[in-house]
Design a protein around this motif. Structure first.
Motif, PDB file in Angstrom:
ATOM      1  N   HIS A 228       0.703  -1.520  -0.284  1.00 52.37           N
ATOM      2  CA  HIS A 228       0.054  -0.094   0.176  1.00 52.37           C
ATOM      3  C   HIS A 228       0.977   1.455  -0.319  1.00 52.37           C
ATOM      4  CE1 HIS A 228      -3.032   2.970   1.416  1.00 52.37           C
ATOM      5  NE2 HIS A 228      -2.435   3.484   1.647  1.00 52.37           N
ATOM      6  N   VAL A 229       2.377   1.533   1.130  1.00 57.43           N
ATOM      7  CA  VAL A 229       2.871   2.486   0.636  1.00 57.43           C
ATOM      8  C   VAL A 229       3.309   3.042  -0.339  1.00 57.43           C
ATOM      9  CG1 VAL A 229       4.635   3.559   1.998  1.00 57.43           C
ATOM     10  CG2 VAL A 229       2.790   2.019   3.072  1.00 57.43           C
TER      11      VAL A 229
ATOM     12  N   ASP B 148       2.582   1.920  -3.797  1.00 57.76           N
ATOM     13  CA  ASP B 148       1.919   2.316  -4.213  1.00 57.76           C
ATOM     14  C   ASP B 148       1.277   3.478  -4.164  1.00 57.76           C
ATOM     15  OD1 ASP B 148       1.972  -0.755  -5.172  1.00 57.76           O
ATOM     16  OD2 ASP B 148       0.327  -1.227  -4.429  1.00 57.76           O
ATOM     17  N   GLU B 149       1.417   4.255  -3.140  1.00 56.99           N
ATOM     18  CA  GLU B 149       0.552   5.355  -3.171  1.00 56.99           C
ATOM     19  C   GLU B 149       2.351   6.130  -3.340  1.00 56.99           C
ATOM     20  OE1 GLU B 149      -0.344   9.544  -1.980  1.00 56.99           O
ATOM     21  OE2 GLU B 149      -1.368   7.133  -1.919  1.00 56.99           O
TER      22      GLU B 149
END
Length: 66
Positions: free
Chosen positions: A1-2, A4-5
């Motif tokens: 998630h991190v 990808d952000e």
């Protein structure tokens, strides 16, 4: 998630993830950390002959709200 952000932010800025992270790290390193910032502020306060209490600050703030 991190990851990808961060990759999305890099893409929106037109940079690779590596370029984006490098820029962010450079910007972060140029800002003083909290301890260094507080030391600078305390140094300035110690050199100043002005002494203002919390109560005075709050009174001046609230004066404009009446």
């Amino acid at each position: 998630h991190v990851r990808d952000e961060l990759a999305d932010r890099a893409a929106r800025s037109g940079r690779s993830l590596q370029e984006y992270l490098h820029g962010e790290l450079v910007a972060l390193s140029e800002k003083p950390d909290m301890e260094a910032w507080l030391a600078r502020v305390r140094g300035r306060v110690a050199k100043s002959s002005v002494s203002i209490s919390t109560e005075e600050i709050l009174a001046w703030r609230d004066e404009g709200r009446r």
